[in-house]
Design a protein around this motif. Structure first.
Motif, short mmCIF file in Angstrom:
data_model
loop_
_atom_site.label_atom_id
_atom_site.label_comp_id
_atom_site.label_asym_id
_atom_site.label_seq_id
_atom_site.Cartn_x
_atom_site.Cartn_y
_atom_site.Cartn_z
N SER A 100 11.48 0.87 47.97
CA SER A 100 11.20 -0.29 48.83
C SER A 100 9.92 -0.10 49.64
O SER A 100 9.37 -1.06 50.16
CB SER A 100 12.36 -0.46 49.81
OG SER A 100 12.41 0.65 50.70
N GLU A 118 5.68 5.58 42.35
CA GLU A 118 6.90 4.90 41.87
C GLU A 118 6.77 4.68 40.36
O GLU A 118 5.69 4.35 39.88
CB GLU A 118 7.06 3.57 42.63
CG GLU A 118 8.16 2.65 42.15
CD GLU A 118 9.55 3.30 42.11
OE1 GLU A 118 10.01 3.85 43.12
OE2 GLU A 118 10.17 3.25 41.03
N GLY A 146 6.51 10.69 38.81
CA GLY A 146 6.48 11.69 39.87
C GLY A 146 6.72 13.12 39.41
O GLY A 146 6.37 14.06 40.14
N LEU A 218 13.88 10.15 37.18
CA LEU A 218 13.77 10.02 35.72
C LEU A 218 12.33 10.20 35.29
O LEU A 218 11.43 10.22 36.12
CB LEU A 218 14.31 8.65 35.30
CG LEU A 218 15.79 8.39 35.67
CD1 LEU A 218 16.17 6.95 35.39
CD2 LEU A 218 16.71 9.36 34.93
N1 SAH Z 1 11.90 6.18 49.24
C1 SAH Z 1 12.57 5.02 48.73
C2 SAH Z 1 13.87 5.40 48.03
C3 SAH Z 1 14.02 4.62 46.78
S1 SAH Z 1 15.23 5.25 45.65
C4 SAH Z 1 12.81 4.00 49.83
O1 SAH Z 1 12.52 4.31 51.00
O2 SAH Z 1 13.22 2.88 49.55
C5 SAH Z 1 14.26 6.34 44.67
C6 SAH Z 1 13.12 5.75 43.90
O3 SAH Z 1 12.60 6.80 43.07
C7 SAH Z 1 13.48 4.61 42.94
O4 SAH Z 1 12.69 3.50 43.25
C8 SAH Z 1 13.13 5.17 41.56
O5 SAH Z 1 12.62 4.20 40.66
C9 SAH Z 1 12.09 6.22 41.90
N2 SAH Z 1 11.90 7.28 40.90
C10 SAH Z 1 12.83 7.93 40.16
N3 SAH Z 1 12.26 8.85 39.36
C11 SAH Z 1 10.91 8.77 39.59
C12 SAH Z 1 9.77 9.43 39.06
N4 SAH Z 1 9.86 10.37 38.10
N5 SAH Z 1 8.55 9.08 39.52
C13 SAH Z 1 8.41 8.13 40.49
N6 SAH Z 1 9.44 7.46 41.01
C14 SAH Z 1 10.68 7.77 40.58
#
Ligand code: SAH
Length: 224
Positions: A100, A118, A146, A218
């Motif tokens: 978000s 993201e 990431g 992921l």
């Molecule tokens: N920090 C966010 C938490 C979102 S939930 C907030 O404050 O709203 C975690 C997020 O990590 C998700 O949007 C998911 O799509 C992302 N995510 C998962 N694996 C990822 C990766 N390998 N690289 C980047 N983003 C990733």
């Protein structure tokens, strides 16, 4: 710590402020003592980061859906991870999982220089827009995986992962400054929070902390 709200953001009135005050009191009771973090969370309207349908409950200490099957982290989790990082002004911070944009906004309000990655394009686009609408120009958003980190901007003072990793990402450890800190939830289906510090080029310390439940970290990018 300052926010400039652009006209296209929702209203933030006394009701929202009252709900935020209560949330901050509950976080403080749950052990969050860093006043800069509590101040930032009291200033930042969390209801801007969730769907209108969640507006009335946006200040419950709970995660909520944000689309693409992802969630905005629980406020306690945001405060807990941020507290572990001991952010100093001007530090270069990498966040994995912009989601978000709420956690990135809190880091930016602590005057860090924030890079946030993201993997879901719709979330990347939406969070980038809201961070700009809040006048938080010290966050740079990236669409990417990431697991790879952001080598072109490394090394980082601090790295925060906001999705559950099955193992500690080695590439992220290698992108830490010496003396730097990585905070990452590790495990599946629930995670233990790890605080990892880089002591020298090849020496790291690792501390296992509390149990949490995150969406999984992921691989790859999802366009759309
Ligand atoms: N920090 C966010 C938490 C979102 S939930 C907030 O404050 O709203 C975690 C997020 O990590 C998700 O949007 C998911 O799509 C992302 N995510 C998962 N694996 C990822 C990766 N390998 N690289 C980047 N983003 C990733």
């Amino acid at each position: 710590m300052r926010l400039e709200f652009s006209d296209n953001l929702p209203i933030d009135d006394y009701r929202h402020k009252g709900m935020r005050r209560k949330l901050i009191d509950s976080l403080s009771e749950k052990g969050i003592k860093d006043t800069r973090i509590l101040e930032a969370m009291e200033l930042l309207p969390r209801h801007f980061f969730v769907d209108k349908a969640f507006e009335e409950i946006a200040y419950d200490d709970k995660p909520f859906p944000i689309g693409s099957e992802q969630t905005i982290s629980q406020p306690f989790t945001v405060a807990y991870q941020t507290q572990l990082l001991h952010i100093q002004p001007r530090e270069k911070i990498l966040e994995i999982g912009t989601g978000s944009g709420y956690q990135a906004a809190i880091l930016a309000m602590l005057d860090a220089r924030v890079f946030s990655i993201e993997r879901h394009e719709p979330l990347f686009k939406k969070s980038k827009k809201i961070l700009a609408n809040l006048g938080l120009h010290n966050v740079r958003c990236r669409l990417g995986d990431g697991w790879k980190g952001l080598p072109e901007f490394a090394p980082f003072d601090k790295i925060i992962v906001t999705a559950g990793a099955e193992t500690v990402p080695e590439s992220l450890k290698s992108q830490l400054k010496i003396g730097g800190t990585l905070v990452v939830p590790v495990g599946s289906p629930s995670q233990k929070m790890y605080k990892i510090e880089r002591l020298s080029a090849n020496k790291f310390s690792s501390q296992e902390l509390h149990q949490f439940k995150f969406v999984p970290m992921l691989k790859g990018v999802v366009k759309g």
